[in-house]
Motif scaffolding. Sequence first.
Motif, PDB file in Angstrom:
ATOM      1  N   TRP A  97      58.814  -6.741  -6.892  1.00 55.45           N
ATOM      2  CA  TRP A  97      57.398  -6.941  -7.180  1.00 55.45           C
ATOM      3  C   TRP A  97      57.098  -8.429  -7.293  1.00 55.45           C
ATOM      4  CZ3 TRP A  97      60.972  -6.196 -10.916  1.00 55.45           C
ATOM      5  CH2 TRP A  97      60.911  -7.001 -12.047  1.00 55.45           C
ATOM      6  N   ALA A  98      55.829  -8.775  -7.050  1.00 52.68           N
ATOM      7  CA  ALA A  98      55.393 -10.167  -7.163  1.00 52.68           C
ATOM      8  C   ALA A  98      55.032 -10.484  -8.601  1.00 52.68           C
ATOM      9  CB  ALA A  98      54.183 -10.392  -6.259  1.00 52.68           C
ATOM     10  N   TYR A  99      55.262 -11.735  -8.991  1.00 53.28           N
ATOM     11  CA  TYR A  99      54.812 -12.189 -10.309  1.00 53.28           C
ATOM     12  C   TYR A  99      54.273 -13.611 -10.196  1.00 53.28           C
ATOM     13  CZ  TYR A  99      59.381 -14.572 -10.774  1.00 53.28           C
ATOM     14  OH  TYR A  99      60.489 -15.361 -10.590  1.00 53.28           O
ATOM     15  N   ASP A 100      53.511 -14.026 -11.178  1.00 54.10           N
ATOM     16  CA  ASP A 100      52.799 -15.297 -11.124  1.00 54.10           C
ATOM     17  C   ASP A 100      53.775 -16.483 -11.156  1.00 54.10           C
ATOM     18  OD1 ASP A 100      51.003 -17.363 -11.271  1.00 54.10           O
ATOM     19  OD2 ASP A 100      50.044 -16.708 -13.140  1.00 54.10           O
ATOM     20  N   PRO A 101      53.801 -17.311 -10.105  1.00 53.27           N
ATOM     21  CA  PRO A 101      54.723 -18.454 -10.079  1.00 53.27           C
ATOM     22  C   PRO A 101      54.191 -19.690 -10.801  1.00 53.27           C
ATOM     23  CG  PRO A 101      53.534 -18.347  -8.019  1.00 53.27           C
ATOM     24  CD  PRO A 101      53.072 -17.157  -8.831  1.00 53.27           C
ATOM     25  N   PHE A 102      52.929 -19.644 -11.258  1.00 58.88           N
ATOM     26  CA  PHE A 102      52.301 -20.842 -11.809  1.00 58.88           C
ATOM     27  C   PHE A 102      53.088 -21.447 -12.987  1.00 58.88           C
ATOM     28  CE2 PHE A 102      49.185 -23.054 -14.513  1.00 58.88           C
ATOM     29  CZ  PHE A 102      48.680 -23.965 -13.601  1.00 58.88           C
ATOM     30  N   PRO A 103      53.525 -20.655 -13.974  1.00 57.67           N
ATOM     31  CA  PRO A 103      54.287 -21.261 -15.078  1.00 57.67           C
ATOM     32  C   PRO A 103      55.560 -21.959 -14.606  1.00 57.67           C
ATOM     33  CG  PRO A 103      53.525 -19.071 -15.689  1.00 57.67           C
ATOM     34  CD  PRO A 103      53.264 -19.222 -14.222  1.00 57.67           C
ATOM     35  N   SER A 104      56.245 -21.369 -13.653  1.00 58.95           N
ATOM     36  CA  SER A 104      57.460 -21.999 -13.118  1.00 58.95           C
ATOM     37  C   SER A 104      57.122 -23.300 -12.406  1.00 58.95           C
ATOM     38  CB  SER A 104      58.163 -21.045 -12.142  1.00 58.95           C
ATOM     39  OG  SER A 104      58.610 -19.875 -12.797  1.00 58.95           O
ATOM     40  N   LEU A 105      56.042 -23.296 -11.641  1.00 58.08           N
ATOM     41  CA  LEU A 105      55.642 -24.509 -10.928  1.00 58.08           C
ATOM     42  C   LEU A 105      55.331 -25.646 -11.896  1.00 58.08           C
ATOM     43  CD1 LEU A 105      53.348 -22.921  -8.186  1.00 58.08           C
ATOM     44  CD2 LEU A 105      55.529 -24.081  -7.793  1.00 58.08           C
ATOM     45  N   LYS A 106      54.625 -25.354 -12.966  1.00 57.08           N
ATOM     46  CA  LYS A 106      54.309 -26.396 -13.944  1.00 57.08           C
ATOM     47  C   LYS A 106      55.582 -26.975 -14.558  1.00 57.08           C
ATOM     48  CE  LYS A 106      50.894 -27.675 -15.057  1.00 57.08           C
ATOM     49  NZ  LYS A 106      50.059 -28.775 -14.521  1.00 57.08           N
ATOM     50  N   HIS A 107      56.519 -26.101 -14.873  1.00 54.31           N
ATOM     51  CA  HIS A 107      57.778 -26.557 -15.466  1.00 54.31           C
ATOM     52  C   HIS A 107      58.558 -27.422 -14.485  1.00 54.31           C
ATOM     53  CE1 HIS A 107      61.430 -26.549 -17.837  1.00 54.31           C
ATOM     54  NE2 HIS A 107      62.100 -26.054 -16.814  1.00 54.31           N
ATOM     55  N   TRP A 108      58.678 -26.972 -13.238  1.00 54.62           N
ATOM     56  CA  TRP A 108      59.429 -27.736 -12.241  1.00 54.62           C
ATOM     57  C   TRP A 108      58.759 -29.070 -11.942  1.00 54.62           C
ATOM     58  CZ3 TRP A 108      59.620 -22.919  -8.558  1.00 54.62           C
ATOM     59  CH2 TRP A 108      60.452 -21.946  -9.140  1.00 54.62           C
ATOM     60  N   GLU A 109      57.434 -29.081 -11.939  1.00 54.22           N
ATOM     61  CA  GLU A 109      56.704 -30.326 -11.701  1.00 54.22           C
ATOM     62  C   GLU A 109      57.020 -31.348 -12.791  1.00 54.22           C
ATOM     63  OE1 GLU A 109      52.095 -31.607 -10.751  1.00 54.22           O
ATOM     64  OE2 GLU A 109      52.487 -30.084 -12.285  1.00 54.22           O
ATOM     65  N   ILE A 110      57.011 -30.914 -14.038  1.00 52.48           N
ATOM     66  CA  ILE A 110      57.314 -31.807 -15.158  1.00 52.48           C
ATOM     67  C   ILE A 110      58.736 -32.353 -15.035  1.00 52.48           C
ATOM     68  CG2 ILE A 110      57.696 -31.877 -17.661  1.00 52.48           C
ATOM     69  CD1 ILE A 110      55.378 -29.837 -17.903  1.00 52.48           C
ATOM     70  N   GLU A 111      59.677 -31.472 -14.714  1.00 57.67           N
ATOM     71  CA  GLU A 111      61.080 -31.893 -14.594  1.00 57.67           C
ATOM     72  C   GLU A 111      61.264 -32.896 -13.455  1.00 57.67           C
ATOM     73  OE1 GLU A 111      63.627 -31.115 -16.730  1.00 57.67           O
ATOM     74  OE2 GLU A 111      61.912 -30.372 -17.881  1.00 57.67           O
ATOM     75  N   ASP A 112      60.605 -32.652 -12.331  1.00 60.92           N
ATOM     76  CA  ASP A 112      60.722 -33.592 -11.192  1.00 60.92           C
ATOM     77  C   ASP A 112      60.108 -34.939 -11.509  1.00 60.92           C
ATOM     78  OD1 ASP A 112      62.023 -31.656  -9.800  1.00 60.92           O
ATOM     79  OD2 ASP A 112      60.616 -31.544  -8.121  1.00 60.92           O
ATOM     80  N   LYS A 113      59.012 -34.931 -12.241  1.00 61.19           N
ATOM     81  CA  LYS A 113      58.394 -36.202 -12.619  1.00 61.19           C
ATOM     82  C   LYS A 113      59.258 -36.975 -13.596  1.00 61.19           C
ATOM     83  CE  LYS A 113      53.528 -35.142 -11.669  1.00 61.19           C
ATOM     84  NZ  LYS A 113      52.156 -34.991 -12.221  1.00 61.19           N
ATOM     85  N   LYS A 114      59.917 -36.256 -14.488  1.00 60.99           N
ATOM     86  CA  LYS A 114      60.844 -36.901 -15.411  1.00 60.99           C
ATOM     87  C   LYS A 114      61.987 -37.552 -14.629  1.00 60.99           C
ATOM     88  CE  LYS A 114      60.192 -33.993 -19.537  1.00 60.99           C
ATOM     89  NZ  LYS A 114      60.851 -32.992 -20.405  1.00 60.99           N
ATOM     90  N   ALA A 115      62.473 -36.838 -13.619  1.00 64.84           N
ATOM     91  CA  ALA A 115      63.598 -37.344 -12.842  1.00 64.84           C
ATOM     92  C   ALA A 115      63.257 -38.583 -12.048  1.00 64.84           C
ATOM     93  CB  ALA A 115      64.095 -36.237 -11.893  1.00 64.84           C
ATOM     94  N   MET A 116      61.960 -38.812 -11.770  1.00 64.88           N
ATOM     95  CA  MET A 116      61.548 -40.004 -11.049  1.00 64.88           C
ATOM     96  C   MET A 116      61.744 -41.254 -11.893  1.00 64.88           C
ATOM     97  SD  MET A 116      58.093 -38.862  -9.038  1.00 64.88           S
ATOM     98  CE  MET A 116      57.864 -40.551  -8.480  1.00 64.88           C
TER      99      MET A 116
END
Length: 322
Positions: free
Chosen positions: A303-322
């Motif tokens: 089944w499909a589920y909302d990816p938005f929370p995961s995207l926000k988390h990954w975005e924050i982590e990638d920005k930290k890594a920069m």
Amino acid sequence: MLLGSIGFFAFVSVVDAEGEQTKEQILDERMAYYQFYSNWSLPWYYLAAVDKYERNIQQVRNDLKKRDGPIALQFSDEFWVGDLNPDKNDTRLSTIAFFDGNGMDGNGDGKADRENNEDVMLTLSTYLSQFGHSEANFQKALKNYYGSDEAVRQVSTIARIYKHFQILDLDKHAFPLPVARDYSYRSTWGASRGWGGSRMHEGTDLFASYGVPVQSTTYGVIEVMGWNDFGGWRIGIRDIHNTYHYFAHLSHFNKDVKEGDIVEPGMIIGFVGSSGYGKEGTSGKFPPHLHYGMYKFNGRIEWAYDPFPSLKHWEIEDKKAM
């Protein structure tokens, strides 16, 4: 096996006695189990894949007991003690064997205990080894046990990924677009869509310019790559967590990747476009963006589920890594 099992049990006891374990210690302990119960015809990553699959479905199923500890494997009454055995909690090796059960004694205490990790791992190792050493034999064993082609595909995918990277710690993810580029997105889960019939939006739209690189969000296998009338040029990647990652409306693919390839977080798989909503090659019916979706398989359905929370988390982590 008995002397080796006693030595292995001592190692596990020392680790457990140190108190709360770190993630690294937990993974090291799991790997110790997998390597100890592997053999020349049964590599460790086959055992790890089955255990990981069981852990995955326990996390998303209310009808399954969640097994604590380093090993998640659980066996049915029929499999462990035998279909006709009247004692469904039987731990006696003699009666389990009499009723054609599979439960075994891995720690040398004379009992086949489903709550004991050594017993569970020896039972799995012995069962899988009976079918032979090839990948096809492994898949035959999975089909015989699970009775599901979807389960066979998922466990086989996990095994391939573990084999490729040779580690268990594959939980890292990446935002699907380079965070240094211009893009925008918001939660669009459940919004109505009309093309091709009334339906709900199963994902998040990330708007960016044509040609912005699209990155794999996970370690996984490219399961699907090509044209879909709804998604245009799209790629589907399946990971070790029973999750299918869907990237749609691409302008084109990275020419260096193909269906069946193993990818990792941050690897470029394609580029933002506006393809889809028509026959192959249709483009420009909407602004350029990436449609990103996530689907979970629980051993029965996907089944499909909302990816938005995961995207926000990954975005924050990638920005930290920069």
